[in-house]
Design an enzyme around this catalytic site. Structure first.
Site, short mmCIF file in Angstrom:
data_model
loop_
_atom_site.label_atom_id
_atom_site.label_comp_id
_atom_site.label_asym_id
_atom_site.label_seq_id
_atom_site.Cartn_x
_atom_site.Cartn_y
_atom_site.Cartn_z
CD GLU A 27 -0.44 0.72 3.56
OE1 GLU A 27 -0.38 1.90 3.19
OE2 GLU A 27 -0.58 0.37 4.74
CE LYS A 88 -5.74 7.00 5.81
NZ LYS A 88 -5.79 7.33 7.23
CB VAL A 108 -5.74 -2.02 4.48
CG1 VAL A 108 -6.13 -3.49 4.38
CG2 VAL A 108 -4.43 -1.86 5.23
CG ASP A 140 -13.48 6.10 13.52
OD1 ASP A 140 -13.39 5.48 12.44
OD2 ASP A 140 -12.70 7.01 13.85
CB SER A 142 -10.91 0.72 9.52
OG SER A 142 -10.29 0.56 8.27
CB ALA A 143 -13.66 0.99 4.69
CG ASP A 144 -8.39 -0.96 6.32
OD1 ASP A 144 -8.72 -0.31 5.30
OD2 ASP A 144 -7.39 -0.69 7.01
CE LYS A 161 -2.32 1.89 10.37
NZ LYS A 161 -3.21 1.41 9.31
#
Length: 306
Positions: A27, A88, A108, A140, A142-144, A161
């Site tokens: 990435e 991003k 990602v 919140d 992540s779309a990952d 993370k």
């Protein structure tokens, strides 16, 4: 599905695809938003070299002038590392960024999408996004995680993370049927730290086993990726409790400044680096190299099976 006008594959990667050689996707958010210059471009080049040394072809993915680039030239890497106008891009951003001809680093999620479009099945990153702390209030997430549930790419990282809620991230992945696999570990690594106190459902010892799981999953028609958690090497691992306190301090600072959404992760990583006097950045760099080594071995083994 017409992807030709949007997809540009570097010659080295194109030849590897044609000749059915192992390829590892990388990435670009780590370059433009994850590390300061010049470390970002040095790390990007070193990661690519690490993959080549182990017999696979690196394919760093980014969006430049509205084109999804699979494999970057030295000039393009430098551009991604130094330009101030890099957006991003996650799944929701791709159509807008491509249509408007913008430049963007791929998260990602976006990297997985582009890797699959190009026919690449193995992807190495530092850490994945996930369920943020206090997500029950902020939503919140992540779309990952959704991408891992729907896109057929294996992702090698040093865990979610460290700024995230690891237990909820693991629960989310399990709910959506994503295999969570610990490489030579029983514990979910926490990015900067080897330990988290959270068990992984499955442990494997070799890249060959991982390749076999990938092949079996997709042979069965089970949609979605595989999450391989590869702990940071012991000598670079930071103390879990200490780094957790540092993260809490950084999160408090972000709340005070009302930093949210896409800006949150880069802010937190930068603040944590400041609070650890550069130790977290060193750890981040070493874990990426470690993941690149494993990713190349998995790509080679998967290539043999497929």
């Amino acid at each position: 599905m017409n992807t030709t006008p949007y997809l540009e594959i570097k010659e080295e990667v194109y030849q590897a695809l044609k000749e059915n050689r192992p390829i590892v996707a990388l990435e670009s958010t780590i370059i433009s938003h994850g590390m300061p210059y010049p470390q970002n471009v040095e790390v990007a080049k070193n990661v690519e070299e690490t993959i080549r040394e182990r017999g696979a072809v690196p394919a760093t993915i980014a969006i430049i002038d509205g084109k999804m680039k699979v494999g970057l030239s030295k000039e393009e890497l430098e551009f991604m590392a130094t330009s101030k106008n890099i957006l991003k891009a996650s799944r929701m951003d791709l159509p807008v960024i491509l249509a408007k001809g913008f430049n963007a680093a791929t998260t990602v999620a976006a990297t997985m999408i582009i890797a699959e479009l190009a026919g690449i099945k193995v992807f190495v990153t530092g850490g994945i996004g996930g369920v943020h702390r206090n997500a029950q209030e902020t939503f919140d997430i992540s779309a990952d995680l959704q991408e891992l549930a729907k896109t057929n790419v294996a992702v090698i990282s040093a865990g979610p993370k460290a700024i995230l809620d690891l237990q909820l991230t693991k629960e989310y992945l399990e709910t959506f049927g994503v295999p969570v696999i610990g490489y030579q570990t029983d514990e979910l690594p926490c990015f900067f730290s080897r330990e988290s106190g959270i068990n992984v459902p499955y442990r494997v010892e070799t890249p060959k086993e991982i390749a076999s799981i990938m092949k079996t999953k997709w042979d069965l028609g089970l949609q979605g990726g595989i999450f391989i958690a590869n702990p940071i090497p012991k000598e670079y691992s930071l103390d879990f409790e200490e780094i957790d306190k540092t993260i809490e301090n950084a999160i408090e600072e972000a709340k005070k400044r009302k930093i949210k959404g896409k800006e949150l992760t880069p802010f937190l990583l930068s603040k944590i680096n400041e609070l650890t006097k550069g130790e977290s950045l060193k750890a981040n760099i070493e874990l990426v190299y470690n993941n690149a080594q494993l990713g190349a071995e998995i790509a080679k083994e998967f290539n043999i099976l497929s």
